[in-house]
Design a protein around this motif. Structure first.
Motif, PDB file in Angstrom:
ATOM      1  N   GLY A 293       0.777  -1.229   0.000  1.00  0.00           N
ATOM      2  CA  GLY A 293       0.000   0.000   0.000  1.00  0.00           C
ATOM      3  C   GLY A 293       0.809   1.279   0.000  1.00  0.00           C
ATOM      4  O   GLY A 293       0.268   2.348  -0.289  1.00  0.00           O
ATOM      5  N   VAL A 294       2.109   1.203   0.331  1.00  0.00           N
ATOM      6  CA  VAL A 294       2.953   2.420   0.368  1.00  0.00           C
ATOM      7  C   VAL A 294       4.108   2.331  -0.630  1.00  0.00           C
ATOM      8  O   VAL A 294       5.049   3.107  -0.550  1.00  0.00           O
ATOM      9  N   ARG A 295       3.999   1.404  -1.555  1.00  0.00           N
ATOM     10  CA  ARG A 295       5.101   1.160  -2.483  1.00  0.00           C
ATOM     11  C   ARG A 295       5.480   2.396  -3.299  1.00  0.00           C
ATOM     12  O   ARG A 295       6.620   2.549  -3.716  1.00  0.00           O
TER      13      ARG A 295
ATOM     14  N   SER B 236      -4.622  -2.244  -3.530  1.00  0.00           N
ATOM     15  CA  SER B 236      -3.677  -3.300  -3.171  1.00  0.00           C
ATOM     16  C   SER B 236      -4.239  -4.223  -2.087  1.00  0.00           C
ATOM     17  O   SER B 236      -4.090  -5.445  -2.156  1.00  0.00           O
ATOM     18  N   THR B 237      -4.914  -3.637  -1.080  1.00  0.00           N
ATOM     19  CA  THR B 237      -5.520  -4.454  -0.028  1.00  0.00           C
ATOM     20  C   THR B 237      -6.730  -5.208  -0.563  1.00  0.00           C
ATOM     21  O   THR B 237      -6.937  -6.387  -0.240  1.00  0.00           O
ATOM     22  N   LEU B 238      -7.530  -4.544  -1.388  1.00  0.00           N
ATOM     23  CA  LEU B 238      -8.711  -5.187  -1.947  1.00  0.00           C
ATOM     24  C   LEU B 238      -8.320  -6.427  -2.747  1.00  0.00           C
ATOM     25  O   LEU B 238      -8.938  -7.489  -2.615  1.00  0.00           O
ATOM     26  N   GLU B 239      -7.281  -6.305  -3.539  1.00  0.00           N
ATOM     27  CA  GLU B 239      -6.824  -7.450  -4.334  1.00  0.00           C
ATOM     28  C   GLU B 239      -6.358  -8.585  -3.434  1.00  0.00           C
ATOM     29  O   GLU B 239      -6.622  -9.761  -3.716  1.00  0.00           O
ATOM     30  N   TYR B 240      -5.689  -8.225  -2.360  1.00  0.00           N
ATOM     31  CA  TYR B 240      -5.238  -9.243  -1.410  1.00  0.00           C
ATOM     32  C   TYR B 240      -6.428  -9.980  -0.792  1.00  0.00           C
ATOM     33  O   TYR B 240      -6.464 -11.211  -0.735  1.00  0.00           O
TER      34      TYR B 240
END
Length: 217
Positions: free
Chosen positions: A79-81, A203-207
């Protein structure tokens, strides 16, 4: 209170393992559990990162949450990439852990909140000194009495160590609903991915979609 020299040695080694080299400029820190990582967490990090040259995200390492430490750290890292001045590191054994702040992991059972000065003083006297941190950013917490007491304790103690405490208001979703990890966990249990989409970074949703084996929205 007494901070054993072994704790000082522990965080000196922690710094060498996870950072390894000095970085110059103004340094801040956030301690996060991120169970899971939400838009609210991202909002807090964005504001904090804009106010310092270098921001450490200490991920609570104790495995007492729904998502494991490995998964939570990965969600934060994903999420912070795009943020070049943010560094994600494990919190270690003495930042919001069973040894220093056990009540954090059983908030729903708490009636009287214990003293958590020791946890905060370890951060001020040992961690901040080793990592050269001058600011600790915290998220506003109007509902959770344990975290709220922790915030108040930081505001009281950390200035003694020359550390500013900056509290950042919570982020709300598009419909005005306050974003919280507990709501996300409830929506996840309900398989309400429409609501989740408003509260989570992609990114979290995909995870989470991957973990729940459902089609992408």
């Amino acid at each position: 209170y007494y901070i054993d020299s072994s704790i000082v040695a522990y965080y000196k080694n922690h710094f060498k393992i996870y950072v390894g080299k000095e970085v110059h400029g103004r340094k801040g820190a956030i301690v996060m559990n991120c169970n899971p990582f939400t838009n609210g967490h991202r909002h807090l990090i964005e504001i904090a990162a804009s106010q310092v040259d270098y921001l450490y995200i200490f991920v609570v390492e104790e495995d007492k949450s729904r998502f494991s430490f490995v998964d939570r750290k990965q969600m934060i890292s994903n999420g912070v990439r795009d943020m070049s001045n943010v560094y994600v590191v494990p919190s270690g054994e003495y930042i919001i852990s069973q040894k220093t702040f056990a009540q954090y992991f059983k908030k729903d059972q708490i009636e009287i909140v214990d003293n958590m000065d020791y946890d905060v003083r370890i951060f001020g006297e040992v961690v901040a000194k080793e990592f050269q941190i001058s600011i600790r950013f915290i998220g506003e917490e109007p509902y959770d009495k344990v975290t709220n007491k922790y915030n108040e304790t930081m505001k009281r103690i950390l200035p003694e160590y020359g550390i500013d405490v900056i509290e950042i208001p919570r982020l709300s979703s598009g419909d005005g609903e306050i974003i919280s990890a507990s709501k996300v966990r409830r929506f996840l249990k309900e398989k309400n991915f429409k609501a989740l989409k408003k509260m989570l970074p992609q990114s979290t949703l995909e995870y989470l979609l991957d973990k729940n084996q459902v089609d992408k929205l």
